[in-house]
Write a protein that holds these residues in place. Structure first.
Motif, short mmCIF file in Angstrom:
data_model
loop_
_atom_site.label_atom_id
_atom_site.label_comp_id
_atom_site.label_asym_id
_atom_site.label_seq_id
_atom_site.Cartn_x
_atom_site.Cartn_y
_atom_site.Cartn_z
N SER A 185 1.66 -3.48 -0.16
CA SER A 185 1.42 -2.05 0.01
C SER A 185 2.04 -1.29 -1.15
O SER A 185 2.94 -1.78 -1.84
CB SER A 185 2.01 -1.57 1.33
N LYS A 186 1.58 -0.07 -1.34
CA LYS A 186 2.13 0.81 -2.38
C LYS A 186 3.61 1.07 -2.14
O LYS A 186 4.39 1.18 -3.08
CB LYS A 186 1.34 2.12 -2.38
N THR A 187 4.00 1.14 -0.87
CA THR A 187 5.40 1.41 -0.51
C THR A 187 6.33 0.36 -1.11
O THR A 187 7.40 0.68 -1.65
CB THR A 187 5.57 1.43 1.02
N VAL A 188 5.94 -0.91 -1.02
CA VAL A 188 6.78 -2.00 -1.53
C VAL A 188 7.05 -1.83 -3.01
O VAL A 188 8.20 -1.91 -3.47
CB VAL A 188 6.09 -3.37 -1.25
N TRP A 189 6.02 -1.58 -3.78
CA TRP A 189 6.17 -1.50 -5.23
C TRP A 189 6.83 -0.21 -5.67
O TRP A 189 7.60 -0.19 -6.64
CB TRP A 189 4.80 -1.69 -5.90
#
Length: 242
Positions: A185-189
């Protein structure tokens, strides 16, 4: 803002621990990351930032890596990883974690009481096998290595360097597996990128701390982390049973 501050504090503490000892990021960070993120996100953040630390230190510690031992551990882990996946699929993981927790705490107590074993080729491959199995079944690659390295009286430089090199190998496999099976997900990166300056501070502080640690104090860190791992697994297991 409070959530972000807590996140940065977790990463800073874990980065210092990983840099100064070569292990412990997962033990320190994962339980607290799970308070902020979903399990797949917490796992991927843990893997990505552990890889950043390990790659950053590799150039500095490569002269201390025991390459013959590392090769055998890696081969053993390749064989052990599918076994761990099979165990995860067919056994009660909660009960398995509970048994591992009790065994881990018991073996650490024996280490503190001067448990000593002779290093052999078979045991080198065996500890890799167990580490690979633990990685895919309970998500903990480190404890078998720490028990083995401490009981065979490896120098702190060798323990740190060989552990970091092995984690690059095992965590790259784990990350690829996570991305393939779970996706990302975008959150992880985004959170990984935000944490990079904090990781850099942790690298600097951890390196200074490593120079201050003598062999006895370094081993004390190992014992504390092994007991903490066992307690964490024990609490997870009991909580899941309730």
């Amino acid at each position: 803002m409070l959530e972000l501050t807590f996140y940065f504090f977790i990463i800073l503490t874990a980065a210092i621990l990983q840099t100064s000892t070569g292990f412990g990021f997962s033990i320190m960070a994962t339980p607290f990351l799970l308070l902020l993120f979903s399990p797949p996100q917490a796992m991927q953040l843990n893997i990505i930032l552990s890889l950043v630390i390990s790659f950053s230190l590799l150039w500095k510690v490569k002269k201390d890596i025991e390459f013959a031992l590392l090769k055998k551990i890696m081969i053993g882990s390749i064989v052990g990883a599918p076994v761990g996946s099979l165990l995860f699929a067919i056994v009660d993981v909660t009960t398995f974690k509970l048994l591992i927790a009790i065994l881990l705490i018991g073996l650490t107590i024996m280490l503190i009481k001067n448990l000593s074993i002779q290093q052999t080729n078979g045991r080198d491959y065996g500890v890799g096998f167990i580490s690979g199995m633990f990685t895919t079944s309970i998500g903990m690659a480190g404890p078998p290595l720490l028990l083995y390295f401490a009981s065979t009286h490896k120098k702190k430089e060798t323990i740190r360097a060989t552990s970091l090199a092995y984690y690059i190998f095992i965590y790259l496999i784990s990350l690829l597996s996570q991305l393939t099976i779970e996706g990302t997900s975008k959150t992880v990166w985004l959170y990984s990128l935000n944490a990079l300056p904090i990781v850099l501070i942790g690298l600097i502080v951890g390196q200074l701390l490593f120079r201050k640690l003598n062999q006895k104090l370094f081993l004390t860190f190992i014992y504390v982390l092994l007991v903490a791992s066992g307690i964490m697994l024990f609490i997870q297991s009991i909580w899941a049973m309730l």
